[in-house]
Design a protein around this motif. Structure first.
Motif, PDB file in Angstrom:
ATOM      1  N   ILE A 103       0.871  -1.116   0.197  1.00 37.68           N
ATOM      2  CA  ILE A 103       0.067   0.273  -0.106  1.00 37.68           C
ATOM      3  C   ILE A 103       1.196   0.747   0.219  1.00 37.68           C
ATOM      4  CG2 ILE A 103      -2.392  -1.173   0.809  1.00 37.68           C
ATOM      5  CD1 ILE A 103      -1.529   0.653   3.752  1.00 37.68           C
ATOM      6  N   LYS A 104       2.202   0.834   0.520  1.00 40.07           N
ATOM      7  CA  LYS A 104       2.982   2.220   0.245  1.00 40.07           C
ATOM      8  C   LYS A 104       3.288   2.926  -0.778  1.00 40.07           C
ATOM      9  CE  LYS A 104       4.948   1.658   5.372  1.00 40.07           C
ATOM     10  NZ  LYS A 104       6.555   1.049   5.583  1.00 40.07           N
ATOM     11  N   LEU A 105       3.264   1.295  -2.056  1.00 38.93           N
ATOM     12  CA  LEU A 105       3.412   1.581  -3.196  1.00 38.93           C
ATOM     13  C   LEU A 105       2.548   2.086  -4.379  1.00 38.93           C
ATOM     14  CD1 LEU A 105       5.670  -1.273  -3.415  1.00 38.93           C
ATOM     15  CD2 LEU A 105       6.550   0.789  -3.353  1.00 38.93           C
ATOM     16  N   ALA A 106       1.753   1.849  -3.764  1.00 36.35           N
ATOM     17  CA  ALA A 106      -0.007   2.190  -4.478  1.00 36.35           C
ATOM     18  C   ALA A 106      -0.512   3.719  -3.899  1.00 36.35           C
ATOM     19  CB  ALA A 106      -0.713   1.450  -3.371  1.00 36.35           C
ATOM     20  N   LYS A 107      -0.013   4.569  -2.505  1.00 33.08           N
ATOM     21  CA  LYS A 107       0.037   4.981  -2.887  1.00 33.08           C
ATOM     22  C   LYS A 107      -1.571   5.634  -2.645  1.00 33.08           C
ATOM     23  CE  LYS A 107       4.787   6.666  -4.463  1.00 33.08           C
ATOM     24  NZ  LYS A 107       5.188   7.309  -5.007  1.00 33.08           N
ATOM     25  N   ALA A 116      -4.114  -4.440  -4.564  1.00 30.97           N
ATOM     26  CA  ALA A 116      -3.821  -3.456  -3.074  1.00 30.97           C
ATOM     27  C   ALA A 116      -4.096  -2.363  -4.398  1.00 30.97           C
ATOM     28  CB  ALA A 116      -2.607  -2.835  -2.790  1.00 30.97           C
ATOM     29  N   GLN A 117      -4.059  -2.422  -5.301  1.00 28.15           N
ATOM     30  CA  GLN A 117      -4.485  -0.947  -6.686  1.00 28.15           C
ATOM     31  C   GLN A 117      -5.996  -1.570  -7.081  1.00 28.15           C
ATOM     32  OE1 GLN A 117      -1.235  -1.673  -9.321  1.00 28.15           O
ATOM     33  NE2 GLN A 117      -0.241  -0.030  -8.393  1.00 28.15           N
ATOM     34  N   ASP A 118      -6.260  -2.726  -7.425  1.00 27.97           N
ATOM     35  CA  ASP A 118      -7.355  -2.881  -7.321  1.00 27.97           C
ATOM     36  C   ASP A 118      -8.281  -2.742  -6.447  1.00 27.97           C
ATOM     37  OD1 ASP A 118      -7.007  -3.854 -10.158  1.00 27.97           O
ATOM     38  OD2 ASP A 118      -6.910  -5.682  -9.707  1.00 27.97           O
ATOM     39  N   ILE A 167     -12.714   1.040  -4.045  1.00 29.44           N
ATOM     40  CA  ILE A 167     -12.952   1.766  -2.761  1.00 29.44           C
ATOM     41  C   ILE A 167     -13.189   2.865  -3.079  1.00 29.44           C
ATOM     42  CG2 ILE A 167     -12.352   2.004  -1.295  1.00 29.44           C
ATOM     43  CD1 ILE A 167     -11.424  -0.410   0.092  1.00 29.44           C
ATOM     44  N   ASN A 168     -12.322   3.470  -3.856  1.00 26.67           N
ATOM     45  CA  ASN A 168     -12.486   5.413  -4.408  1.00 26.67           C
ATOM     46  C   ASN A 168     -13.663   5.609  -5.223  1.00 26.67           C
ATOM     47  OD1 ASN A 168     -10.899   5.687  -2.147  1.00 26.67           O
ATOM     48  ND2 ASN A 168      -8.736   5.341  -4.599  1.00 26.67           N
TER      49      ASN A 168
END
Length: 333
Positions: free
Chosen positions: A20-24, A284-286, A291-292
């Motif tokens: 999630i740190k990479l996903a930002k 995590a990106q998916d 969610i957003n």
């Protein structure tokens, strides 16, 4: 920014937090552990603001909107129930739940809480390499079955050999090879071929009563798919999908780092891309994408598909256990 709470502080949780740190698109704000010192240590190392050792307070007072659950398998159900009832989105590590009764109750609960989103962390089907394999499969004129293999020796098996019973090898905690590495192979099969008509499971049981390794046979109308998985031995055997003269080969059914297609003339084509910085980054990106923006049409379609996959895989795992007469403590509730 998605505000994330986590349950569990093991290596898989750390890998997801690194992803999630990479996903930002996430911020880790809350950490729950049965031991407050463990929660504080994990929070300090990852920049979280809150720590809890009381699960009810975690859901009542935690300043997060989405929870990642990576506790022992048998605890997923009750923790996911609490999360949904608290209005928190749920990302639960695979396998989501131990049996169909639990899955049905969660689906009913989600229906009563339409603003809550639910995801199962089956990372392999979210990767670009899985998509490349799926795209190539769609181009093959004839398909004659597949074999998916994922075998990795677990360091915790050393404890079993020493007389202990760690969670991943315990019936009490819904452990065993099928409920761990076998989930990846089940997702591969269901995502690519759908639900089988018949199943059979041949486990190798260990001292604690769970399956240390096993072979599952899934029967489809025109072919069979074989699943091989183990937590008590290593294997470098590749996984393959069979056409007529052509076939798809992947290094293993879980990580899927290398995928090749060999055509009818014998020429090999590399389908896979570069190695991922973190194997959990695509999922995590998916999840963040949905969610957003949950009302986006493509996101709604993807979310519905992932939910259906989760229900099907849960059913397949349960049916395989039933065939092998493997019963968990939670099945009796």
């Amino acid at each position: 920014m998605i505000e994330l709470g986590i349950i569990g502080t093991n290596w898989i949780t750390q890998q997801f937090v690194d992803a999630i740190k990479l996903a930002k698109t996430y911020e880790l704000v809350s950490v729950y552990s049965r031991k407050l010192g463990t929660a504080k240590s994990f929070a300090k190392g990852n920049g979280a603001k809150e720590t809890f050792d009381d699960l009810k307070k975690f859901f009542k007072d935690g300043k997060f909107d989405t929870v990642y659950i990576a506790s022992p398998n048998s605890l997923h159900f009750e923790q996911a129930k609490l999360a949904i009832e608290s209005g928190k989105n749920v990302i639960v590590e695979k396998p989501a739940f131990s049996n169909q009764k639990q899955m049905t109750e969660i689906q009913e609960l989600l229906f009563d809480h339409p603003s809550v989103l639910f995801f199962e962390g089956a990372r392999n089907v979210h990767t670009p390499n899985f998509q490349a394999m799926e795209d190539q499969l769609g181009k093959m004129k004839i398909v004659q079955g597949a074999e998916f293999t994922y075998s990795k020796y677990s360091s915790r098996y050393d404890k079993v050999l020493g007389g202990e019973e760690p969670n991943v090898f315990s019936l009490k905690y819904a452990g065993g090879a099928l409920q761990d590495l076998g989930v990846y192979t089940a997702y591969d099969a269901v995502a690519l071929f759908g639900m089988p008509e018949e199943v059979a499971y041949f486990p190798q049981l260990i001292r604690t009563g769970v399956d240390g390794k096993g072979t599952a046979i899934l029967k489809y109308p025109e072919y069979t798919v074989t699943l091989n998985f183990s937590k008590i031995s290593n294997s470098t055997m590749p996984s393959e999908i069979y056409g007529l003269k052509d076939f798809i080969q992947l290094d293993d059914a879980g990580e899927i780092e290398k995928v090749t297609y060999t055509d009818a003339s014998g020429e090999q084509h590399l389908l896979s891309g570069e190695k991922l910085a973190n194997p959990m980054l695509p999922e995590a990106q998916d999840f963040a994408r949905v969610i957003n923006d949950p009302n986006n049409e493509q996101n709604k379609k993807d979310y519905a598909y992932w939910c259906q996959l989760s229900v099907y895989v849960n059913k397949l795992l349960f049916n395989l256990r039933q065939d092998a007469h493997i019963s968990f403590v939670g099945d009796q509730d």
